[in-house]
Design a protein around this motif. Sequence first.
Motif, PDB file in Angstrom:
ATOM      1  N   LYS A 195       4.684  11.263   6.319  1.00 38.38           N
ATOM      2  CA  LYS A 195       4.955  11.316   7.755  1.00 38.38           C
ATOM      3  C   LYS A 195       3.926  12.236   8.396  1.00 38.38           C
ATOM      4  N   SER A 196       3.657  12.008   9.672  1.00 41.96           N
ATOM      5  CA  SER A 196       2.809  12.865  10.506  1.00 41.96           C
ATOM      6  C   SER A 196       1.317  12.779  10.211  1.00 41.96           C
ATOM      7  N   LEU A 197       0.910  12.196   9.131  1.00 42.67           N
ATOM      8  CA  LEU A 197      -0.512  12.034   8.816  1.00 42.67           C
ATOM      9  C   LEU A 197      -0.774  10.572   8.483  1.00 42.67           C
ATOM     10  N   ALA A 198      -1.907  10.044   8.955  1.00 44.47           N
ATOM     11  CA  ALA A 198      -2.258   8.672   8.584  1.00 44.47           C
ATOM     12  C   ALA A 198      -2.445   8.594   7.069  1.00 44.47           C
ATOM     13  N   VAL A 199      -3.242   9.523   6.538  1.00 46.59           N
ATOM     14  CA  VAL A 199      -3.452   9.643   5.090  1.00 46.59           C
ATOM     15  C   VAL A 199      -3.372  11.117   4.745  1.00 46.59           C
ATOM     16  N   SER A 200      -2.476  11.463   3.831  1.00 45.76           N
ATOM     17  CA  SER A 200      -2.304  12.869   3.450  1.00 45.76           C
ATOM     18  C   SER A 200      -3.428  13.295   2.503  1.00 45.76           C
ATOM     19  N   PRO A 201      -3.598  14.586   2.297  1.00 41.11           N
ATOM     20  CA  PRO A 201      -4.627  15.051   1.353  1.00 41.11           C
ATOM     21  C   PRO A 201      -4.431  14.522  -0.070  1.00 41.11           C
ATOM     22  N   THR A 202      -3.195  14.162  -0.415  1.00 44.92           N
ATOM     23  CA  THR A 202      -2.943  13.628  -1.757  1.00 44.92           C
ATOM     24  C   THR A 202      -3.059  12.108  -1.826  1.00 44.92           C
ATOM     25  N   GLY A 203      -3.370  11.460  -0.686  1.00 46.61           N
ATOM     26  CA  GLY A 203      -3.563  10.010  -0.676  1.00 46.61           C
ATOM     27  C   GLY A 203      -2.373   9.207  -0.206  1.00 46.61           C
ATOM     28  N   ARG A 204      -1.258   9.868   0.116  1.00 47.03           N
ATOM     29  CA  ARG A 204      -0.096   9.150   0.641  1.00 47.03           C
ATOM     30  C   ARG A 204      -0.413   8.646   2.039  1.00 47.03           C
ATOM     31  N   CYS A 250       1.164   6.750   5.869  1.00 46.98           N
ATOM     32  CA  CYS A 250       2.264   6.308   6.721  1.00 46.98           C
ATOM     33  C   CYS A 250       1.986   4.836   7.064  1.00 46.98           C
ATOM     34  N   ILE A 251       2.817   4.230   7.875  1.00 43.91           N
ATOM     35  CA  ILE A 251       2.610   2.820   8.235  1.00 43.91           C
ATOM     36  C   ILE A 251       1.246   2.648   8.891  1.00 43.91           C
ATOM     37  N   HIS A 252       0.966   3.495   9.876  1.00 45.30           N
ATOM     38  CA  HIS A 252      -0.299   3.413  10.602  1.00 45.30           C
ATOM     39  C   HIS A 252      -1.492   3.637   9.666  1.00 45.30           C
ATOM     40  N   GLY A 253      -1.359   4.596   8.749  1.00 40.09           N
ATOM     41  CA  GLY A 253      -2.428   4.868   7.789  1.00 40.09           C
ATOM     42  C   GLY A 253      -2.658   3.730   6.822  1.00 40.09           C
ATOM     43  N   ALA A 254      -1.562   3.082   6.374  1.00 39.94           N
ATOM     44  CA  ALA A 254      -1.694   1.936   5.464  1.00 39.94           C
ATOM     45  C   ALA A 254      -2.401   0.779   6.171  1.00 39.94           C
ATOM     46  N   GLN A 255      -2.077   0.580   7.450  1.00 37.59           N
ATOM     47  CA  GLN A 255      -2.767  -0.467   8.207  1.00 37.59           C
ATOM     48  C   GLN A 255      -4.247  -0.141   8.350  1.00 37.59           C
ATOM     49  N   GLY A 256      -4.560   1.130   8.563  1.00 38.57           N
ATOM     50  CA  GLY A 256      -5.958   1.538   8.675  1.00 38.57           C
ATOM     51  C   GLY A 256      -6.724   1.335   7.380  1.00 38.57           C
ATOM     52  N   VAL A 257      -6.082   1.651   6.257  1.00 37.07           N
ATOM     53  CA  VAL A 257      -6.708   1.438   4.948  1.00 37.07           C
ATOM     54  C   VAL A 257      -7.041  -0.044   4.775  1.00 37.07           C
ATOM     55  N   LEU A 258      -6.089  -0.918   5.126  1.00 31.46           N
ATOM     56  CA  LEU A 258      -6.303  -2.360   4.975  1.00 31.46           C
ATOM     57  C   LEU A 258      -7.393  -2.867   5.920  1.00 31.46           C
ATOM     58  N   THR A 273      14.025   9.264   9.324  1.00 29.19           N
ATOM     59  CA  THR A 273      13.595   7.906   8.984  1.00 29.19           C
ATOM     60  C   THR A 273      13.247   7.858   7.499  1.00 29.19           C
ATOM     61  N   PRO A 274      14.127   7.280   6.660  1.00 28.00           N
ATOM     62  CA  PRO A 274      13.838   7.223   5.220  1.00 28.00           C
ATOM     63  C   PRO A 274      12.890   6.067   4.888  1.00 28.00           C
ATOM     64  N   LEU A 275      12.345   6.116   3.703  1.00 24.46           N
ATOM     65  CA  LEU A 275      11.444   5.057   3.232  1.00 24.46           C
ATOM     66  C   LEU A 275      12.142   3.699   3.246  1.00 24.46           C
ATOM     67  N   VAL A 329       0.846  -1.200   0.000  1.00 22.38           N
ATOM     68  CA  VAL A 329       0.000   0.000   0.000  1.00 22.38           C
ATOM     69  C   VAL A 329       0.880   1.249   0.000  1.00 22.38           C
ATOM     70  N   ILE A 330       1.932   1.252   0.826  1.00 25.61           N
ATOM     71  CA  ILE A 330       2.841   2.405   0.881  1.00 25.61           C
ATOM     72  C   ILE A 330       3.532   2.597  -0.467  1.00 25.61           C
ATOM     73  N   GLU A 331       3.962   1.504  -1.087  1.00 23.24           N
ATOM     74  CA  GLU A 331       4.619   1.612  -2.397  1.00 23.24           C
ATOM     75  C   GLU A 331       3.646   2.096  -3.464  1.00 23.24           C
ATOM     76  N   ARG A 332       2.403   1.657  -3.389  1.00 25.54           N
ATOM     77  CA  ARG A 332       1.409   2.020  -4.406  1.00 25.54           C
ATOM     78  C   ARG A 332       0.948   3.466  -4.285  1.00 25.54           C
ATOM     79  N   TYR A 333       0.621   3.892  -3.051  1.00 26.85           N
ATOM     80  CA  TYR A 333       0.024   5.213  -2.856  1.00 26.85           C
ATOM     81  C   TYR A 333       1.012   6.274  -2.381  1.00 26.85           C
ATOM     82  N   GLY A 334       2.220   5.866  -1.995  1.00 27.21           N
ATOM     83  CA  GLY A 334       3.220   6.822  -1.549  1.00 27.21           C
ATOM     84  C   GLY A 334       3.325   6.863  -0.036  1.00 27.21           C
ATOM     85  N   HIS A 335       4.482   7.287   0.444  1.00 24.29           N
ATOM     86  CA  HIS A 335       4.769   7.328   1.882  1.00 24.29           C
ATOM     87  C   HIS A 335       4.715   8.763   2.377  1.00 24.29           C
TER      88      HIS A 335
END
Length: 161
Positions: free
Chosen positions: A81-90, A92-100, A140-142, A73-79
């Motif tokens: 920081k600081s937001l679960a899901v950014s306004p552009t759809g990127r 973070c780890i926590h946000g990707a887990q929430g999407v799933l 913390t890099p990708l 999910v992170i690779e597909r939609y982008g990574h």
Amino acid sequence: MSRTQQRTPVRPQAPTRPVAPVGARVLPDTPDIPTWTQRLTPKHVRTALAGLGLYNNPTPQPPSIHLQQTLAVIERYGHCKSLAVSPTGRVCIHGAQGVLENAGYVTPQARGQAVQYMQEVLATWGVRMQFFAWNDLPDTPLKDVETLLTSASHRARANGA
């Protein structure tokens, strides 16, 4: 060539799949991840459509596969920081887990187990903070996020989860 002679039609050859050399590493298929439609459709609507036979809910996965899906999910939609899901759809780890989880790809229990595996890997690295706080650090890099998710997935699989 005269008019009485006819050419035999030439059939195009079907494309062949490349054959991996003997001893080559075979990578697993990319895990199934939610589409934008699945991300935007509310759960109660998907459940109603599934009841009518118009939608198939995904099968919840164990922690090892969930961690692979999180990375996908992170690779597909982008990574981000600081937001679960950014306004552009990127995400973070926590946000990707929430999407799933919202799309039905993981249960809350399996997600909790996946979090434990990530925390165990971070502890072996000497990191004593929550994974989502570590993800938000500016240094913390990708690549480190990918390593964390892959290592945690391998640890989960080794423990049968």
